[in-house]
Design a protein around this motif. Sequence first.
Motif, PDB file in Angstrom:
ATOM      1  N   LYS A  78       0.843  -1.195   0.000  1.00  0.00           N
ATOM      2  CA  LYS A  78       0.000   0.000   0.000  1.00  0.00           C
ATOM      3  C   LYS A  78       0.880   1.248   0.000  1.00  0.00           C
ATOM      4  CE  LYS A  78      -4.002  -2.065   2.272  1.00  0.00           C
ATOM      5  NZ  LYS A  78      -4.940  -2.001   3.431  1.00  0.00           N
ATOM      6  N   ILE A  79       0.584   2.142  -0.917  1.00  0.00           N
ATOM      7  CA  ILE A  79       1.345   3.383  -1.016  1.00  0.00           C
ATOM      8  C   ILE A  79       0.376   4.564  -0.911  1.00  0.00           C
ATOM      9  CG2 ILE A  79       2.793   4.814  -2.519  1.00  0.00           C
ATOM     10  CD1 ILE A  79       3.881   2.278  -3.737  1.00  0.00           C
ATOM     11  N   ASN A  80       0.643   5.419   0.036  1.00  0.00           N
ATOM     12  CA  ASN A  80      -0.156   6.638   0.191  1.00  0.00           C
ATOM     13  C   ASN A  80       0.632   7.831  -0.325  1.00  0.00           C
ATOM     14  OD1 ASN A  80      -2.373   5.367   1.504  1.00  0.00           O
ATOM     15  ND2 ASN A  80      -1.169   5.294   3.395  1.00  0.00           N
ATOM     16  N   ILE A  81       0.064   8.555  -1.266  1.00  0.00           N
ATOM     17  CA  ILE A  81       0.713   9.738  -1.830  1.00  0.00           C
ATOM     18  C   ILE A  81       0.315  10.950  -1.007  1.00  0.00           C
ATOM     19  CG2 ILE A  81       1.013  11.164  -3.885  1.00  0.00           C
ATOM     20  CD1 ILE A  81       2.053   8.315  -4.194  1.00  0.00           C
ATOM     21  N   ASP A  82       1.302  11.549  -0.405  1.00  0.00           N
ATOM     22  CA  ASP A  82       1.071  12.730   0.432  1.00  0.00           C
ATOM     23  C   ASP A  82       1.255  13.981  -0.420  1.00  0.00           C
ATOM     24  OD1 ASP A  82       0.722  14.492   2.475  1.00  0.00           O
ATOM     25  OD2 ASP A  82       2.661  14.128   3.436  1.00  0.00           O
ATOM     26  N   ASP A  83       0.150  14.540  -0.907  1.00  0.00           N
ATOM     27  CA  ASP A  83       0.230  15.718  -1.765  1.00  0.00           C
ATOM     28  C   ASP A  83       0.803  16.915  -1.008  1.00  0.00           C
ATOM     29  OD1 ASP A  83      -0.905  14.276  -3.808  1.00  0.00           O
ATOM     30  OD2 ASP A  83      -2.946  14.896  -3.326  1.00  0.00           O
ATOM     31  N   THR A  84       1.678  17.660  -1.678  1.00  0.00           N
ATOM     32  CA  THR A  84       2.312  18.818  -1.047  1.00  0.00           C
ATOM     33  C   THR A  84       1.393  20.028  -1.114  1.00  0.00           C
ATOM     34  OG1 THR A  84       4.488  18.001  -1.691  1.00  0.00           O
ATOM     35  CG2 THR A  84       4.333  20.322  -1.074  1.00  0.00           C
ATOM     36  N   LYS A  85       1.079  20.578   0.070  1.00  0.00           N
ATOM     37  CA  LYS A  85       0.252  21.790   0.139  1.00  0.00           C
ATOM     38  C   LYS A  85       1.134  23.008  -0.090  1.00  0.00           C
ATOM     39  CE  LYS A  85      -2.964  19.785   3.502  1.00  0.00           C
ATOM     40  NZ  LYS A  85      -2.312  18.472   3.628  1.00  0.00           N
ATOM     41  N   ALA A  86       0.518  24.086  -0.526  1.00  0.00           N
ATOM     42  CA  ALA A  86       1.257  25.322  -0.802  1.00  0.00           C
ATOM     43  C   ALA A  86       2.026  25.791   0.420  1.00  0.00           C
ATOM     44  CB  ALA A  86       0.298  26.411  -1.275  1.00  0.00           C
ATOM     45  N   SER A  87       1.439  25.593   1.613  1.00  0.00           N
ATOM     46  CA  SER A  87       2.083  26.050   2.856  1.00  0.00           C
ATOM     47  C   SER A  87       3.309  25.203   3.213  1.00  0.00           C
ATOM     48  CB  SER A  87       1.069  26.013   4.011  1.00  0.00           C
ATOM     49  OG  SER A  87       0.537  24.710   4.154  1.00  0.00           O
ATOM     50  N   ASP A  88       3.365  23.977   2.665  1.00  0.00           N
ATOM     51  CA  ASP A  88       4.485  23.078   2.965  1.00  0.00           C
ATOM     52  C   ASP A  88       5.569  23.111   1.888  1.00  0.00           C
ATOM     53  OD1 ASP A  88       3.072  22.243   5.184  1.00  0.00           O
ATOM     54  OD2 ASP A  88       2.152  20.546   4.130  1.00  0.00           O
ATOM     55  N   LEU A  89       5.360  23.873   0.815  1.00  0.00           N
ATOM     56  CA  LEU A  89       6.228  23.802  -0.354  1.00  0.00           C
ATOM     57  C   LEU A  89       7.680  24.112  -0.009  1.00  0.00           C
ATOM     58  CD1 LEU A  89       6.447  23.369  -3.377  1.00  0.00           C
ATOM     59  CD2 LEU A  89       5.784  25.744  -3.740  1.00  0.00           C
ATOM     60  N   LEU A  90       7.923  25.185   0.699  1.00  0.00           N
ATOM     61  CA  LEU A  90       9.288  25.604   1.007  1.00  0.00           C
ATOM     62  C   LEU A  90       9.991  24.540   1.853  1.00  0.00           C
ATOM     63  CD1 LEU A  90      11.163  27.959   0.417  1.00  0.00           C
ATOM     64  CD2 LEU A  90      10.447  29.014   2.560  1.00  0.00           C
ATOM     65  N   ALA A  91       9.303  24.008   2.840  1.00  0.00           N
ATOM     66  CA  ALA A  91       9.889  22.991   3.727  1.00  0.00           C
ATOM     67  C   ALA A  91      10.226  21.726   2.933  1.00  0.00           C
ATOM     68  CB  ALA A  91       8.921  22.665   4.859  1.00  0.00           C
ATOM     69  N   ARG A  92       9.352  21.341   1.998  1.00  0.00           N
ATOM     70  CA  ARG A  92       9.601  20.137   1.185  1.00  0.00           C
ATOM     71  C   ARG A  92      10.788  20.337   0.245  1.00  0.00           C
ATOM     72  NH1 ARG A  92       5.442  16.266   0.843  1.00  0.00           N
ATOM     73  NH2 ARG A  92       4.393  16.233   2.854  1.00  0.00           N
ATOM     74  N   LEU A  93      10.933  21.528  -0.288  1.00  0.00           N
ATOM     75  CA  LEU A  93      12.065  21.838  -1.166  1.00  0.00           C
ATOM     76  C   LEU A  93      13.373  21.759  -0.379  1.00  0.00           C
ATOM     77  CD1 LEU A  93      10.574  24.784  -3.236  1.00  0.00           C
ATOM     78  CD2 LEU A  93      11.364  22.609  -4.184  1.00  0.00           C
ATOM     79  N   LYS A  94      13.371  22.320   0.840  1.00  0.00           N
ATOM     80  CA  LYS A  94      14.583  22.277   1.686  1.00  0.00           C
ATOM     81  C   LYS A  94      14.953  20.833   2.010  1.00  0.00           C
ATOM     82  CE  LYS A  94      14.096  26.779   3.973  1.00  0.00           C
ATOM     83  NZ  LYS A  94      13.770  27.476   5.244  1.00  0.00           N
ATOM     84  N   ALA A  95      13.914  20.014   2.337  1.00  0.00           N
ATOM     85  CA  ALA A  95      14.162  18.610   2.662  1.00  0.00           C
ATOM     86  C   ALA A  95      14.695  17.851   1.442  1.00  0.00           C
ATOM     87  CB  ALA A  95      12.865  17.968   3.171  1.00  0.00           C
ATOM     88  N   SER A  96      14.201  18.189   0.266  1.00  0.00           N
ATOM     89  CA  SER A  96      14.658  17.528  -0.961  1.00  0.00           C
ATOM     90  C   SER A  96      16.122  17.826  -1.222  1.00  0.00           C
ATOM     91  CB  SER A  96      13.815  18.001  -2.166  1.00  0.00           C
ATOM     92  OG  SER A  96      12.464  17.685  -1.989  1.00  0.00           O
TER      93      SER A  96
END
Length: 251
Positions: free
Chosen positions: A231-249
Amino acid sequence: MRAIWTGAIGFGLVNIPVKLYSATDSSNLDFDMLDRKDQANIKFKRVNEKTGKEVIWKNIVKGYFLKDHYVLLEDADFEEASPEKSKIIALHAFVQLNDIDSIYFDTPYYLEPQKGGEKAYQLLEKALEKSKTAGLGSFVMRNVEHLAIVKPYKGSLLINKIRYEQEIRSIDELKLPANVKIKKEEMDMALQLIKQHSTAFDISKYKNEYTQDLIKIIHQKDKGKRASIRKINIDDTKASDLLARLKASLA
């Protein structure tokens, strides 16, 4: 390989006799359709709509519905429509490949010179290579006219069918986002992430992994083992989380 079309490339007043071969093979697995009860093969029959009886192949003809009746067409009718296009890949112009958007590209085929056409074939291949252009033309195969480009490929000539403009669907019906405000920091990080993962294109690194995994499951089932579904759950990136996800990437 077996040739699927024979004819000539029309290059000015020069006709280069060629054979056309499919340049691709499907990497998908070939599955048979079976009856679950006894695993018997499912067969498809060509059946007369009125009588319900099967029709042998030689008695099947093509027809075009015109107003209230069918007009039957024979092979000779298709050839008569444009006999030269059934035999010649006529090059109308020479274009830059970069000018053709990738959405237009369709099926590729190899072109091989027939006896007596070797020198003219090589001349066209080397001239296209030197001029960094591709020949734009059209030809008829299997009773359909195709737009195509002829280009040099590893010392040979390759023909690529390309789609007509009217075959490309409009994007007007897509629900595309309006101009969203993007912060400079977000754009900088996105560009940095792209730069970090930029590399030279090497197609040999990529395999059809889904087919390979499916083969493993087939062998497991043959041994009586049951496949487990991950089972794979896709966690869609919200606009408010975008910067944090980019930094983590980037990290």
